[in-house]
Design a protein around this motif. Structure first.
Motif, mmCIF file in Angstrom:
data_model
loop_
_atom_site.group_PDB
_atom_site.id
_atom_site.type_symbol
_atom_site.label_atom_id
_atom_site.label_comp_id
_atom_site.label_asym_id
_atom_site.label_seq_id
_atom_site.Cartn_x
_atom_site.Cartn_y
_atom_site.Cartn_z
ATOM 1 N N ASN A 1 2.895 6.943 3.934
ATOM 2 C CA ASN A 1 3.570 6.152 4.954
ATOM 3 C C ASN A 1 2.525 5.351 5.733
ATOM 4 N N GLY A 2 2.928 4.234 6.325
ATOM 5 C CA GLY A 2 2.003 3.408 7.082
ATOM 6 C C GLY A 2 2.726 2.608 8.146
ATOM 7 N N THR A 3 1.967 2.193 9.159
ATOM 8 C CA THR A 3 2.532 1.427 10.257
ATOM 9 C C THR A 3 1.447 0.581 10.909
ATOM 10 N N PHE B 1 -2.386 4.681 8.048
ATOM 11 C CA PHE B 1 -1.775 5.301 6.874
ATOM 12 C C PHE B 1 -1.883 6.807 6.994
ATOM 13 N N GLN B 2 -0.913 7.519 6.436
ATOM 14 C CA GLN B 2 -0.979 8.971 6.428
ATOM 15 C C GLN B 2 -1.933 9.420 5.340
ATOM 16 N N ASN C 1 -8.754 4.363 -1.570
ATOM 17 C CA ASN C 1 -7.655 3.532 -2.064
ATOM 18 C C ASN C 1 -7.593 2.189 -1.336
ATOM 19 N N ILE C 2 -7.725 2.217 -0.025
ATOM 20 C CA ILE C 2 -7.665 0.984 0.769
ATOM 21 C C ILE C 2 -8.835 0.068 0.424
ATOM 22 N N CYS D 1 0.824 -1.212 0.000
ATOM 23 C CA CYS D 1 0.000 0.000 0.000
ATOM 24 C C CYS D 1 0.858 1.263 0.000
ATOM 25 N N LYS D 2 1.952 1.246 0.752
ATOM 26 C CA LYS D 2 2.835 2.407 0.788
ATOM 27 C C LYS D 2 3.389 2.713 -0.601
#
Length: 111
Positions: free
Chosen positions: A68-70, A83-84, A90-91, A61-62
């Motif tokens: 960015n994502g975590t 996600f930022q 999109n997701i 996805c990034k």
């Protein structure tokens, strides 16, 4: 002669119709947006199956969404992906496109 039909109350007749062998996702996936400060937002994805590797999902996805994502461990919801930016559409398209969840399993929250 009458035939007697016995129904088992513990069996859901529609459970088999809703279950897909290729998709281990059984619960709802919630995609939410949270306001940070100013115009900045976070998109959170909660409820993905434990069978999925969340780090690999984030990595793809990034790259595709240029954000960015975590993975964050939430006290109430368990492991949540963040996600930022506003990545809700999109997701949702990504989860449906790679068949990680079905359309009726995805709930998008937000303004």
């Amino acid at each position: 002669m009458t035939s007697r039909v016995v129904f088992d109350k513990n069996i859901d007749a529609f459970d088999e119709a809703q279950h897909d062998d290729k998709c281990p996702q059984k619960e709802m996936v919630h995609i939410r947006i949270q306001q940070r400060n100013g115009r900045k937002t976070l998109t959170t994805v909660q409820g993905l199956s434990d069978e999925y590797d969340l780090k690999k999902i984030i990595k793809v996805c990034k790259r595709h969404f240029a954000c960015n994502g975590t993975v964050v461990d939430h006290a109430e919801w368990g492991e949540v992906i963040q996600f930022q930016g506003d990545q809700r559409a999109n997701i949702q398209r990504f989860l449906l496109g790679v068949k990680l969840a079905r359309a009726e399993q995805i709930k998008v929250h937000g303004f």
